[in-house]
Design a protein around this motif. Structure first.
Motif, PDB file in Angstrom:
ATOM      1  N   GLY A  21     -39.808  23.234  28.347  1.00  0.00           N
ATOM      2  CA  GLY A  21     -38.382  22.942  28.465  1.00  0.00           C
ATOM      3  C   GLY A  21     -38.046  21.485  28.732  1.00  0.00           C
ATOM      4  O   GLY A  21     -36.869  21.147  28.870  1.00  0.00           O
ATOM      5  N   PHE A  22     -39.053  20.636  28.822  1.00  0.00           N
ATOM      6  CA  PHE A  22     -38.770  19.210  29.026  1.00  0.00           C
ATOM      7  C   PHE A  22     -38.408  18.549  27.694  1.00  0.00           C
ATOM      8  O   PHE A  22     -38.950  18.910  26.647  1.00  0.00           O
ATOM      9  CB  PHE A  22     -39.994  18.503  29.621  1.00  0.00           C
ATOM     10  N   THR A  23     -37.517  17.597  27.762  1.00  0.00           N
ATOM     11  CA  THR A  23     -37.213  16.757  26.608  1.00  0.00           C
ATOM     12  C   THR A  23     -38.008  15.463  26.776  1.00  0.00           C
ATOM     13  O   THR A  23     -37.961  14.839  27.837  1.00  0.00           O
ATOM     14  CB  THR A  23     -35.712  16.436  26.540  1.00  0.00           C
ATOM     15  N   ALA A  58     -34.583  14.079  37.583  1.00  0.00           N
ATOM     16  CA  ALA A  58     -34.128  14.510  36.257  1.00  0.00           C
ATOM     17  C   ALA A  58     -34.862  13.755  35.168  1.00  0.00           C
ATOM     18  O   ALA A  58     -34.988  14.245  34.051  1.00  0.00           O
ATOM     19  CB  ALA A  58     -32.630  14.268  36.116  1.00  0.00           C
ATOM     20  N   GLU A  59     -35.323  12.554  35.493  1.00  0.00           N
ATOM     21  CA  GLU A  59     -35.965  11.742  34.465  1.00  0.00           C
ATOM     22  C   GLU A  59     -37.109  10.930  35.057  1.00  0.00           C
ATOM     23  O   GLU A  59     -37.008  10.407  36.161  1.00  0.00           O
ATOM     24  CB  GLU A  59     -34.967  10.785  33.802  1.00  0.00           C
ATOM     25  N   ALA A  60     -38.182  10.862  34.290  1.00  0.00           N
ATOM     26  CA  ALA A  60     -39.304   9.987  34.629  1.00  0.00           C
ATOM     27  C   ALA A  60     -39.566   9.107  33.416  1.00  0.00           C
ATOM     28  O   ALA A  60     -39.672   9.601  32.295  1.00  0.00           O
ATOM     29  CB  ALA A  60     -40.543  10.804  34.982  1.00  0.00           C
ATOM     30  N   ARG A  61     -39.610   7.813  33.636  1.00  0.00           N
ATOM     31  CA  ARG A  61     -39.931   6.860  32.571  1.00  0.00           C
ATOM     32  C   ARG A  61     -41.190   6.116  32.976  1.00  0.00           C
ATOM     33  O   ARG A  61     -41.255   5.589  34.079  1.00  0.00           O
ATOM     34  CB  ARG A  61     -38.780   5.867  32.356  1.00  0.00           C
ATOM     35  N   PHE A  62     -42.158   6.078  32.091  1.00  0.00           N
ATOM     36  CA  PHE A  62     -43.410   5.426  32.446  1.00  0.00           C
ATOM     37  C   PHE A  62     -44.112   4.928  31.196  1.00  0.00           C
ATOM     38  O   PHE A  62     -43.747   5.278  30.073  1.00  0.00           O
ATOM     39  CB  PHE A  62     -44.318   6.382  33.238  1.00  0.00           C
ATOM     40  N   ALA A  95     -38.942  16.450  36.393  1.00  0.00           N
ATOM     41  CA  ALA A  95     -39.497  15.434  35.491  1.00  0.00           C
ATOM     42  C   ALA A  95     -40.578  14.610  36.180  1.00  0.00           C
ATOM     43  O   ALA A  95     -41.498  14.114  35.523  1.00  0.00           O
ATOM     44  CB  ALA A  95     -38.380  14.518  34.979  1.00  0.00           C
ATOM     45  N   GLY A  96     -40.476  14.457  37.501  1.00  0.00           N
ATOM     46  CA  GLY A  96     -41.488  13.690  38.226  1.00  0.00           C
ATOM     47  C   GLY A  96     -42.833  14.395  38.238  1.00  0.00           C
ATOM     48  O   GLY A  96     -43.880  13.774  38.027  1.00  0.00           O
ATOM     49  N   GLY A 100     -35.973  16.224  32.628  1.00  0.00           N
ATOM     50  CA  GLY A 100     -35.961  17.578  33.153  1.00  0.00           C
ATOM     51  C   GLY A 100     -34.556  17.897  33.631  1.00  0.00           C
ATOM     52  O   GLY A 100     -33.587  17.663  32.910  1.00  0.00           O
ATOM     53  N   MET A 101     -34.440  18.344  34.873  1.00  0.00           N
ATOM     54  CA  MET A 101     -33.123  18.696  35.382  1.00  0.00           C
ATOM     55  C   MET A 101     -33.054  18.348  36.854  1.00  0.00           C
ATOM     56  O   MET A 101     -33.883  18.803  37.646  1.00  0.00           O
ATOM     57  CB  MET A 101     -32.882  20.190  35.176  1.00  0.00           C
TER      58      MET A 101
END
Lengths: 413, 413
Positions: free
Chosen positions: B311-313, B277-281, B237-238, B221-222
Motif C-alpha cells: 500500500g505504499f506509494t 507520512a513520507e520518507a525521502r532518502f 513510511a519511516g 505512507g499515511m
C-alpha cells in the motif's frame, strides 16, 4: 421510551464554536490564553448561563457550569473536556465533550429530571499544551497534580506567563482549583484514531488510557566514504537506527496493546556518498499495561546494548513517561449497557491519546466514551465525525449521567 | 640495483602545494577555477618547467608537462591526476599522483634513462566537481566523453561559467582537449578507504573501479496519531524506509564486491507523536561487476515493489549511474611484479571512489596504484598517508613507467 438529547442545538453550537477563532485564511486556532480562546469561552459561558447553570471559574481558568437543582447535593457528576485547540484545528476535539455535557443537562431539564447530585459541565484550561506546557494543565491542577502557581508561571515562547494571559482575557477566576471534587467524572470525545471506524461501531467504552514512553536516542558510528569502505569495515549509524526502528515496530506488533513510532530522524553528516556517523531519532512507545510498556522499554534497552557491543556509542534521554490509567470498570460497563439498550454497537477500547479524564481519574472514578473519527484524523481541519455518531455518543453520555446522577422524574414534569 | 625516486623533493612539494590555498583559519581549499587553484597551478607549472618539461594547456585547462627527450616518439606514457581540492581538504588527494609523476620523470632523468616514448605528467581540471559539475570533468573532456563547450558553459552557484573562471585565472589554454592520446595512462593515488591499512600492505594494484548507482527514493505512507493507531492499521513510511535500509545493507553484504549506503534521509511531517507520512532518502550502491550491480538494483526494485503491494506509494529517481571500469590487467600485473621486486606487500583491489583514470580508460590502457590512507579518511584535513608509503608508491610508479616507456640506459649516463 428512552429520551435523547436534542440534535439541532448540539450540532449548531459545535459549528458556531468551531467558527470562533478562524483567521482570514479560515484556519481555526483557539490556543489557550489567546483572544480566540476568550471568544470561545465567552460563547460557552453565554450558553451555560442560558441553560440556567451557575458559572464558576477557578484560578487556572477552568470553567464550570453547575446545575444544582432543588434536591441535588453532595459531590457532583462532572462531565468535562476542553475547548482550547491546536493550531489549524478541527472542530470536534474537546468541544464535542463540553457541548454534549451541556446538551445532556438540557435534556435532563427538558425531561423534567431531578438529579440527586449536582451535575457539572467543565471546560479545562490548556488541554492541548500548544502555547504553555504541560498539556492537560487545567485538569492536572484541578486534580492536585500540579501546583497552581507553577502552572500560572508557565511561559510561552515570548515569555508571557499563563497567569498573565488568563488575566488579560478575563478568565483568571476566583475559585481555588479543586474546589469541586467530582463524585464521578465522564468525558465524551472523538476517538482521534481509526479503531471504531474500522470496527463499524459508533460507541467506544474506554476502559483505560495508554502509558507513554518518549525517548530521544542518538547513535554514533563512524563516517566513511560510501564507495571505498567495505561493508565489513563500516559502523553505519543510519543502518543501526534502521535496525532499531524495525525492532521497536516488530516488538510493538508482538506486544499485546503495544504501539511504537519513530516520528523524527536525522542523519549526519547527511551526504549521499558518506556513511552516516550519527543518527538522532525519537521513539514513542505506548501500552495500556504498565508491565508490558516496561517490557517494551526493556526490550529497546537490550537491543541498544547489542548495538553498543558492536561498537556504536548510544545515548538515550527520556522525554516523557506516563503510567497507563485504568478507568472505572463499573462506569465502562454502564456505557456498554447504555449502548446495548439503544442498540448501538459498542466495544471496550483503550485511549491512545491523552485526555483530561486521565488527570481527573486521580481524584474520582472516571471513564470516557468515544465516537468514531473518520480516517482516524485529528488535530487537523479534516477531523470529522458523522452527525449520527455525535448524537449517539451524546445519548449514551445522557444515559450514563442520568444513572450516575440518580435522576428521578420530577413530580412537576 | 633498483633506483628510486628522490624522497625530499616529493615530500617538500606535497607540503608546499598543500599550503597553497589555505584560508586564515588554516583550511585548505583549492576549488577548481578559484584564485587558490591559480596559485596551485602556477606552482605546479614552475616545478614542471624547472624539470625541463614542455608545458601544454588545453582549452578545458588541463595542464600537461611533456618530457620528450631525443629518441622518444609516438603516443606518450601519461601519468595523471588532479590538483583541485574539495573544501577543507587534505593535501594528498590528487596532488600526490601529479607530484609523484614529476618525481618519476626526474628520477628517470637523474638515472640517465631515455624513454622510447614521451612521458607526460597531467593535472586534470576540476576532478572534484565541487564548484562546477560534473566531477572528473577535465579528464572526461580530454577522453571525448563530454563536449568541450558544454563543459565550459557549466555554471557555479553564482552563475559564473567554468570557461570564464578558467580565463580569469589564466588557464584557458590553446590546445584542443584530446590532442594527446596516451599510449598508456597511470594514476597513483591515496586509497581514500581502509582496505590497505587493514591489510597491512603498502601497495594496491587497482584492477577495476566500481560501478555506481545513485537513486533518490520517496516512500509515501499515511500520517496518523502515534498513540491511537494500532500497529495493524498503520502505513508508516519511516518503518518502510528502515526496511529498505536494512535490505540494501544486507544485500550488499551478500553480494560479492558490493557496497550500499543510505547517507540521507528525512521523515515528514517529523513529529515525535505522528506516524511518518513520507520518507525521502538516497541509496548509493556500488559494485565492480556490472552484472552484480544490476542485481543489486533489481533486488532493491523488487523490494520496493513488495512495499508497493503493501500500500505504499514509491517513486525512484536515478541521480547517477556509471558502469564499472576494468583497468588493464597487464599493467596491474606489472604493478604487482614491481612491488614483488621491491619486496613491498601488494594486493589487487577495486577503487571505490571515482578517479580521472576511469575517464582515461576510455581511450587508453589504464591502471591505478593505491597507497594506504590512515583510517580510510579522505576529503578531510585528517587525510594522511605515511611518508614511507608515499615513497613506496612513487617507486612502484617509477618502475612501471620505466617499463612502459621502454626506457633504456642512456649512453651518456
Amino acid at each position: 421510551m428512552t429520551s435523547g438529547i436534542e440534535r439541532a442545538p448540539l450540532l449548531t453550537r459545535l459549528r458556531e464554536l468551531g467558527d470562533t477563532g478562524r483567521d482570514s485564511a479560515g484556519r481555526l486556532s483557539r490556543v489557550a490564553g489567546s483572544d480566540a480562546d476568550r471568544a470561545g469561552r465567552d460563547l460557552l459561558c453565554k450558553w451555560l448561563s442560558a441553560a440556567g447553570l451557575r458559572i464558576a471559574i477557578d484560578k487556572i481558568g477552568n470553567i464550570y457550569g453547575i446545575w444544582e437543582p432543588p434536591g441535588a447535593s453532595g459531590a457532583p457528576v462532572m462531565i468535562g473536556s476542553h475547548i482550547d485547540t491546536v493550531i489549524d484545528a478541527g472542530v470536534y476535539d474537546g468541544c464535542y465533550g463540553v457541548l454534549a455535557g451541556l446538551s445532556v443537562i438540557e435534556a435532563l431539564q427538558a425531561d423534567g429530571r431531578r438529579p440527586s447530585r449536582p451535575i457539572v459541565v467543565a471546560a479545562f484550561t490548556n488541554e492541548e499544551g500548544v502555547r504553555f506546557a504541560p498539556d492537560m494543565m487545567g485538569s492536572l491542577v484541578a486534580a492536585g497534580g500540579l501546583d497552581l502557581d507553577a502552572a500560572l508561571r508557565s511561559q510561552d515562547a515570548a515569555g508571557v506567563t499563563l497567569g498573565d494571559a488568563l488575566a488579560s482575557i478575563g478568565y483568571a477566576g476566583q475559585e481555588q482549583p479543586g474546589f469541586l471534587t467530582p463524585h464521578v467524572y465522564l468525558e465524551l470525545h472523538v476517538e482521534q484514531g481509526p479503531v471504531l471506524e474500522a470496527s463499524g461501531l459508533p460507541i467506544g467504552a474506554v476502559e483505560n488510557l495508554q502509558g507513554i514512553s518518549w525517548q530521544r536516542i542518538a547513535i554514533t558510528g563512524m563516517a566513511n566514504h560510501a564507495g571505498t569502505t567495505p561493508m565489513t569495515m563500516r559502523r553505519d549509524a543510519g543502518i543501526a537506527a534502521a535496525r532499531v526502528m524495525a525492532f521497536v515496530d516488530q516488538q510493538a506488533r508482538a506486544t499485546s496493546g503495544g504501539v511504537a513510532t519513530v516520528g523524527t530522524l536525522t542523519l549526519a553528516p547527511g551526504a549521499i556518498n558518506v556513511i552516516p556517523a550519527e543518527a538522532r531519532f525519537t521513539v514513542d512507545m505506548r501500552n495500556p499495561d504498565e508491565t508490558l510498556l516496561k517490557q517494551q522499554e526493556d526490550g529497546l534497552s537490550a537491543f541498544l546494548d547489542g548495538l553498543r557491543a558492536e561498537g556504536f556509542t548510544i545515548t538515550t534521554e527520556s522525554l516523557a513517561r506516563f503510567q497507563p490509567v485504568a478507568f472505572d470498570p463499573g462506569i465502562a460497563a454502564m456505557v456498554e449497557a447504555a449502548a446495548a439498550a439503544r442498540q448501538l454497537g459498542c466495544r471496550r477500547m483503550t485511549s491512545g491519546a491523552g485526555h483530561d479524564a486521565q488527570m481527573m481519574a486521580r481524584i474520582a472514578p472516571s471513564a470516557m466514551i468515544f465516537v468514531p473519527s473518520k480516517g482516524g484524523i485529528s488535530h487537523n481541519p479534516m477531523e470529522f465525525t458523522a452527525e449520527s455518531d455525535l448524537i449517539a455518543g451524546a445519548d449514551i453520555l445522557l444515559d450514563v449521567v442520568r444513572r450516575l446522577g440518580e435522576c428521578t422524574q420530577s413530580t412537576t414534569a
